[in-house]
Design a protein around this motif. Sequence first.
Motif, PDB file in Angstrom:
ATOM      1  N   ARG A  12      41.976  66.695  58.903  1.00  0.00           N
ATOM      2  CA  ARG A  12      40.700  66.283  58.314  1.00  0.00           C
ATOM      3  C   ARG A  12      39.539  67.004  58.999  1.00  0.00           C
ATOM      4  O   ARG A  12      39.010  67.974  58.492  1.00  0.00           O
ATOM      5  CB  ARG A  12      40.549  64.741  58.413  1.00  0.00           C
ATOM      6  N   ASP A  13      39.183  66.622  60.219  1.00  0.00           N
ATOM      7  CA  ASP A  13      38.034  67.275  60.867  1.00  0.00           C
ATOM      8  C   ASP A  13      38.370  68.738  61.174  1.00  0.00           C
ATOM      9  O   ASP A  13      37.496  69.609  61.125  1.00  0.00           O
ATOM     10  CB  ASP A  13      37.638  66.534  62.149  1.00  0.00           C
ATOM     11  N   PHE A  73      40.922  58.932  55.524  1.00  0.00           N
ATOM     12  CA  PHE A  73      39.562  58.901  56.079  1.00  0.00           C
ATOM     13  C   PHE A  73      38.521  58.830  54.964  1.00  0.00           C
ATOM     14  O   PHE A  73      38.687  59.439  53.907  1.00  0.00           O
ATOM     15  CB  PHE A  73      39.338  60.178  56.898  1.00  0.00           C
ATOM     16  N   PHE A 103      33.909  56.009  58.559  1.00  0.00           N
ATOM     17  CA  PHE A 103      32.783  56.245  59.469  1.00  0.00           C
ATOM     18  C   PHE A 103      31.540  55.570  58.906  1.00  0.00           C
ATOM     19  O   PHE A 103      31.381  55.416  57.693  1.00  0.00           O
ATOM     20  CB  PHE A 103      32.550  57.745  59.708  1.00  0.00           C
ATOM     21  N   ASP A 143      34.972  54.736  62.918  1.00  0.00           N
ATOM     22  CA  ASP A 143      34.321  55.863  63.599  1.00  0.00           C
ATOM     23  C   ASP A 143      32.804  55.656  63.566  1.00  0.00           C
ATOM     24  O   ASP A 143      32.186  55.721  62.486  1.00  0.00           O
ATOM     25  CB  ASP A 143      34.645  57.186  62.878  1.00  0.00           C
ATOM     26  N   GLU A 145      29.707  57.085  63.794  1.00  0.00           N
ATOM     27  CA  GLU A 145      29.124  58.432  63.761  1.00  0.00           C
ATOM     28  C   GLU A 145      27.819  58.472  64.570  1.00  0.00           C
ATOM     29  O   GLU A 145      27.053  57.508  64.546  1.00  0.00           O
ATOM     30  CB  GLU A 145      28.859  58.801  62.289  1.00  0.00           C
ATOM     31  N   CYS A 176      31.519  58.260  68.463  1.00  0.00           N
ATOM     32  CA  CYS A 176      31.559  59.684  68.102  1.00  0.00           C
ATOM     33  C   CYS A 176      30.365  60.425  68.686  1.00  0.00           C
ATOM     34  O   CYS A 176      29.220  59.991  68.511  1.00  0.00           O
ATOM     35  CB  CYS A 176      31.543  59.847  66.584  1.00  0.00           C
ATOM     36  N   THR A 178      28.974  63.123  67.497  1.00  0.00           N
ATOM     37  CA  THR A 178      29.040  63.915  66.267  1.00  0.00           C
ATOM     38  C   THR A 178      28.370  65.279  66.412  1.00  0.00           C
ATOM     39  O   THR A 178      28.883  66.280  65.938  1.00  0.00           O
ATOM     40  CB  THR A 178      28.394  63.109  65.123  1.00  0.00           C
ATOM     41  N   HIS A 206      35.596  60.229  70.019  1.00  0.00           N
ATOM     42  CA  HIS A 206      35.703  61.380  69.117  1.00  0.00           C
ATOM     43  C   HIS A 206      34.579  62.326  69.511  1.00  0.00           C
ATOM     44  O   HIS A 206      33.399  61.992  69.364  1.00  0.00           O
ATOM     45  CB  HIS A 206      35.538  60.883  67.665  1.00  0.00           C
ATOM     46  N   HIS A 208      32.758  66.381  69.880  1.00  0.00           N
ATOM     47  CA  HIS A 208      32.649  67.762  69.364  1.00  0.00           C
ATOM     48  C   HIS A 208      32.234  68.695  70.493  1.00  0.00           C
ATOM     49  O   HIS A 208      31.673  68.271  71.504  1.00  0.00           O
ATOM     50  CB  HIS A 208      31.680  67.812  68.179  1.00  0.00           C
TER      51      HIS A 208
HETATM   52  C1  LIG Z   1      33.512  60.905  62.296  1.00  0.00           C
HETATM   53  C2  LIG Z   1      33.301  62.280  62.762  1.00  0.00           C
HETATM   54  O1  LIG Z   1      34.034  63.165  62.401  1.00  0.00           O
HETATM   55  C3  LIG Z   1      32.184  62.530  63.634  1.00  0.00           C
HETATM   56  O2  LIG Z   1      31.326  61.663  63.831  1.00  0.00           O
HETATM   57  O3  LIG Z   1      32.108  63.649  64.168  1.00  0.00           O
END
Ligand SMILES: CC(=O)C(=O)O
Length: 520
Positions: A12-13, A73, A103, A143, A145, A176, A178, A206, A208
């Motif tokens: 997914r992501d 999701f 989310f 989630d 976000e 997250c 995000t 979660h 990034h």
């Molecule tokens: C839910 C998600 O992928 C994010 O918040 O980055």
Amino acid sequence: MKSVYIYDTTLRDGTQGEGFQLSGLDKLRIAERLDAFGVDYIEGGWPGSNPKDVEFFREAKKLKLKHAKLAAFGSTRRANVKVEEDPQVRLLLEAETPVVTIFGKSWELHVTDILRTTVEENQAMIRETVAHLVKNGREVVYDAEHFFDGYKDGAGHALATLKAAAEGGASCLVLCDTNGGTLPAEVEEICAAVRRHLPDTPMGIHTHNDCELAVANAISAVRAGATQVQGTINGYGERTGNCNLTSVMPILQLKMGIEVVPRMEELRALSHFVDDISNNPHFARAAFIGRTAFAHKGGMHVNAVQKLARSYEHIVPASVGNEQTILVSELSGQSNILLKAEQMGMPLAKGAPEAAAILTKVKELENEGYSFEAAGGSLELLIRRELGNYTKPFESTEYHTSFRQYRDGHKPVCEATVKVSVNNEIELTVAEGNGVVNALDIALRKALLPFYPEIAEVALVDYKVRILDGHDATAAKTRVLIVSAHGGETWGTVGVSDNIIEASWLALVDGIDLFLQRKS
Ligand SMILES: CC(=O)C(=O)O
Ligand SMILES: CC(=O)SCCNC(=O)CCNC(=O)[C@H](O)C(C)(C)COP(=O)(O)OP(=O)(O)OC[C@H]1O[C@@H](n2cnc3c(N)ncnc32)[C@H](O)[C@@H]1OP(=O)(O)O
């Protein structure tokens, strides 16, 4: 019961990352592989997003996952729509997965400026969507976000959205990062605050990688009590990617003693599998599973690892399916040469004059522009020659190439003529190819084939050119690296010259020469 669960969102992501596309069949194959590897959750996609994901979830029902739970999701219901009537939420249920992950908005800015609704309605959207999915028998992962940005902007609002999800019956509240801009100390502090505020619902993370901190941030969250870590294989994902599971899993298991998967020694193979299926090159310098993760180049390092591997290795490479490699270059000492010679079945004693001669030659050639790191084939020839373990299989007397471009629509023609001599017999051949090097390659094989029919099976599989800067008005040089293959075996050879065709020729000749040496 595990203390940390691994939640994979590669399907997914991961697919939100540029250059990472998967077909429905690719997704099914990766899901099976992730399950066999032992992750706990596999997020398969967004059923409301596209027909491919709808199809994936239909086909995924036939998968016989042994361990992992499949998650669909999506988002909370739209503002001012009844949850039972929201088509996206209906599709989430129709996916018939045991887990649904939704989310919702934690940051007030997103509520007012993106959803354009009220904070009260946002909380109702979260609470009601979670509750509706739970009522329909789903385990619901929530989630949150932009949680960290939202918390820093207004902790009360961010915590209230989590509380709404917990009241709805979410099994895990996943915080997250995000936008990927939060730092590890902030993550740890905010996660600890959430644990104090909502101690009864498990917390996940979660992250990034926008600050190259996704893995560090996930580790900080675990230190503060997170029991679910979300991420992707090889870190694929939106923008700069997600928390890289191929790094965070071995850190948790091998460094922090938190058992997360049963077969960590299959990690490198899993990483390659995902790269191969998505048609992406493997990242050589990736921590733990990259080709160079345990590649020793400096002479001092090579000397030491031969005595004691852990002197320059932070883990046992095999524990993640990797292996130690020794590179030979201008930074080598005798230890690098001794090891290579031994691997080639020509062991040398420490201090042997041949080892010193080989080392000097390597350093001289690298100074001229050669590079032996990726050209093990040319290095092997050099070592064989110095050790007297070399018989010249052919003499390449001359070659000629030409390129003809037509202006009348006729396809261009690349032609090569090659003259070789084998046991004083002269062979002259001519061939056409897609390019000059291809024509040379074909002509060379054609010339040698009557003498060495086995070269028919040797293929040129990679060709790389690098222009090396000239110094002080000397001409720039060209370095050509060629990879040849036969059966499952590959070897690299290198040529350097002022002229790209001559550099290519040298690398081509070495490639065939090495094959014939090994056969003799
Ligand atoms: C839910 C998600 O992928 C994010 O918040 O980055
Ligand atoms: C942080 C994340 O990574 S979340 C995952 C992001 N992933 C993706 O977007 C990939 C899949 N997305 C898609 O295929 C499409 O965006 C769809 C099918 C989901 C939606 O497509 P569309 O209906 O055409 O809407 P579009 O994408 O243009 O805009 C998103 C809409 O969702 C709304 N929305 C955003 N977040 C939420 C939420 N948590 N809850 C409810 N609605 C939301 C937005 O306000 C916007 O609606 P609006 O323009 O009426 O205000």
